[in-house]
Design a protein around this motif. Structure first.
Motif, PDB file in Angstrom:
ATOM      1  N   HIS A  67       0.825  -1.212   0.000  1.00 33.48           N
ATOM      2  CA  HIS A  67       0.000   0.000   0.000  1.00 33.48           C
ATOM      3  C   HIS A  67       0.864   1.270   0.000  1.00 33.48           C
ATOM      4  CE1 HIS A  67      -4.117  -1.411   0.299  1.00 33.48           C
ATOM      5  NE2 HIS A  67      -3.602  -2.453   0.938  1.00 33.48           N
ATOM      6  N   ILE A  68       0.503   2.181  -0.869  1.00 34.89           N
ATOM      7  CA  ILE A  68       1.195   3.463  -0.950  1.00 34.89           C
ATOM      8  C   ILE A  68       0.707   4.360   0.181  1.00 34.89           C
ATOM      9  CG2 ILE A  68       1.504   5.553  -2.345  1.00 34.89           C
ATOM     10  CD1 ILE A  68       1.008   3.744  -4.826  1.00 34.89           C
ATOM     11  N   LYS A  69       1.637   4.972   0.867  1.00 36.09           N
ATOM     12  CA  LYS A  69       1.303   5.926   1.927  1.00 36.09           C
ATOM     13  C   LYS A  69       1.781   7.297   1.477  1.00 36.09           C
ATOM     14  CE  LYS A  69       1.576   2.277   5.230  1.00 36.09           C
ATOM     15  NZ  LYS A  69       2.464   1.515   6.063  1.00 36.09           N
ATOM     16  N   MET A  70       0.883   8.041   0.876  1.00 34.95           N
ATOM     17  CA  MET A  70       1.279   9.348   0.338  1.00 34.95           C
ATOM     18  C   MET A  70       1.076  10.456   1.358  1.00 34.95           C
ATOM     19  SD  MET A  70      -1.095  11.741  -1.192  1.00 34.95           S
ATOM     20  CE  MET A  70      -2.834  11.639  -1.568  1.00 34.95           C
ATOM     21  N   ALA A  71       1.945  11.443   1.261  1.00 33.76           N
ATOM     22  CA  ALA A  71       1.904  12.577   2.169  1.00 33.76           C
ATOM     23  C   ALA A  71       1.953  13.860   1.352  1.00 33.76           C
ATOM     24  CB  ALA A  71       3.072  12.508   3.143  1.00 33.76           C
ATOM     25  N   VAL A  72       1.457  14.923   1.965  1.00 34.50           N
ATOM     26  CA  VAL A  72       1.357  16.212   1.286  1.00 34.50           C
ATOM     27  C   VAL A  72       2.100  17.260   2.104  1.00 34.50           C
ATOM     28  CG1 VAL A  72      -0.244  17.993   0.487  1.00 34.50           C
ATOM     29  CG2 VAL A  72      -0.876  15.577   0.334  1.00 34.50           C
ATOM     30  N   LEU A  73       2.874  18.059   1.397  1.00 35.65           N
ATOM     31  CA  LEU A  73       3.590  19.163   2.023  1.00 35.65           C
ATOM     32  C   LEU A  73       2.687  20.379   2.057  1.00 35.65           C
ATOM     33  CD1 LEU A  73       6.374  20.076   3.127  1.00 35.65           C
ATOM     34  CD2 LEU A  73       6.933  20.745   0.779  1.00 35.65           C
ATOM     35  N   GLU A  74       2.608  21.039   3.211  1.00 37.83           N
ATOM     36  CA  GLU A  74       1.748  22.223   3.343  1.00 37.83           C
ATOM     37  C   GLU A  74       2.392  23.486   2.792  1.00 37.83           C
ATOM     38  OE1 GLU A  74       0.708  22.671   7.426  1.00 37.83           O
ATOM     39  OE2 GLU A  74      -0.383  20.792   7.480  1.00 37.83           O
ATOM     40  N   ASP A  75       3.691  23.429   2.538  1.00 36.27           N
ATOM     41  CA  ASP A  75       4.397  24.604   2.010  1.00 36.27           C
ATOM     42  C   ASP A  75       3.636  25.151   0.820  1.00 36.27           C
ATOM     43  OD1 ASP A  75       6.451  25.269  -0.385  1.00 36.27           O
ATOM     44  OD2 ASP A  75       7.151  26.124   1.503  1.00 36.27           O
ATOM     45  N   ASP A  76       3.261  26.375   0.898  1.00 30.89           N
ATOM     46  CA  ASP A  76       2.364  26.970  -0.087  1.00 30.89           C
ATOM     47  C   ASP A  76       2.945  26.972  -1.498  1.00 30.89           C
ATOM     48  OD1 ASP A  76      -0.133  28.149  -0.596  1.00 30.89           O
ATOM     49  OD2 ASP A  76       0.829  30.104  -0.707  1.00 30.89           O
ATOM     50  N   ARG A  77       4.167  27.428  -1.649  1.00 35.90           N
ATOM     51  CA  ARG A  77       4.767  27.550  -2.979  1.00 35.90           C
ATOM     52  C   ARG A  77       5.013  26.183  -3.620  1.00 35.90           C
ATOM     53  NH1 ARG A  77      10.699  29.736  -4.127  1.00 35.90           N
ATOM     54  NH2 ARG A  77      10.679  29.520  -6.359  1.00 35.90           N
ATOM     55  N   THR A  78       5.642  25.271  -2.888  1.00 30.90           N
ATOM     56  CA  THR A  78       5.940  23.949  -3.426  1.00 30.90           C
ATOM     57  C   THR A  78       4.658  23.174  -3.687  1.00 30.90           C
ATOM     58  OG1 THR A  78       8.018  23.959  -2.195  1.00 30.90           O
ATOM     59  CG2 THR A  78       7.276  21.842  -3.035  1.00 30.90           C
ATOM     60  N   LEU A  79       3.700  23.261  -2.776  1.00 30.14           N
ATOM     61  CA  LEU A  79       2.412  22.588  -2.963  1.00 30.14           C
ATOM     62  C   LEU A  79       1.716  23.088  -4.222  1.00 30.14           C
ATOM     63  CD1 LEU A  79       0.082  20.761  -1.971  1.00 30.14           C
ATOM     64  CD2 LEU A  79      -0.774  22.756  -0.722  1.00 30.14           C
ATOM     65  N   LYS A  80       1.648  24.394  -4.391  1.00 31.33           N
ATOM     66  CA  LYS A  80       0.976  24.960  -5.571  1.00 31.33           C
ATOM     67  C   LYS A  80       1.631  24.478  -6.857  1.00 31.33           C
ATOM     68  CE  LYS A  80      -0.856  29.276  -3.732  1.00 31.33           C
ATOM     69  NZ  LYS A  80      -0.691  30.726  -3.683  1.00 31.33           N
TER      70      LYS A  80
END
Length: 148
Positions: A67-80
């Motif tokens: 199973h893939i466990k994906m995560a998201v960075l909250e950093d606004d610029r990199t996320l966008k």
């Protein structure tokens, strides 16, 4: 009959289309983020479609059936930038997608991290994890996934 006004309008449309294609192509190659994964992940590269599938909750397993466990960075610029280049979505559209996924029982909200080091630590310590950070922030604790 030859209409110079119509030719000018058509020429302008073609020029705008070419500018859009060049801008889209150059922004995809000038991405300032990198995709990282836990060292247990066997894949060393992913297509953009595979990455889209992972971040939209459609692709949930790696090639070895883990199973893939994906995560998201909250950093606004990199996320966008990541969302725009990989998914063609804004952060708001991405959030709405995941709210729908959660409220329909299709998935749980992915974990988010306020800074790159916390993301790297999560990915390094979590087997089968994947995330993204700004270029040049990885270190030896995680592997980099190339985007084909």
């Amino acid at each position: 009959m030859f209409d110079p006004k119509q030719l000018c309008i058509t020429g302008t449309k073609i020029l705008l289309l070419l500018c859009l294609i060049i801008w889209t192509h150059s922004s995809a190659h000038a991405a300032s983020f990198i995709v990282i994964a836990n060292k247990s992940v066997v894949e060393s590269s992913l297509t953009r479609a595979e990455l889209q599938g992972i971040y939209l909750g459609e692709k949930v397993k790696w090639g070895n059936r883990k199973h893939i466990k994906m995560a998201v960075l909250e950093d606004d610029r990199t996320l966008k930038e990541f969302l725009q280049v990989i998914l063609g979505k804004t952060p708001s559209q991405f959030d709405q997608h995941w709210v729908r996924m959660v409220t329909t029982g299709k998935a749980a909200m992915p974990p988010t991290f306020p800074d790159a080091q916390q993301m790297i630590d999560f990915v390094a310590k979590t087997p089968n994890a994947i995330g993204f950070v700004a270029s040049g922030q990885t270190g030896d604790a995680v592997k980099t996934i190339a985007i084909k």
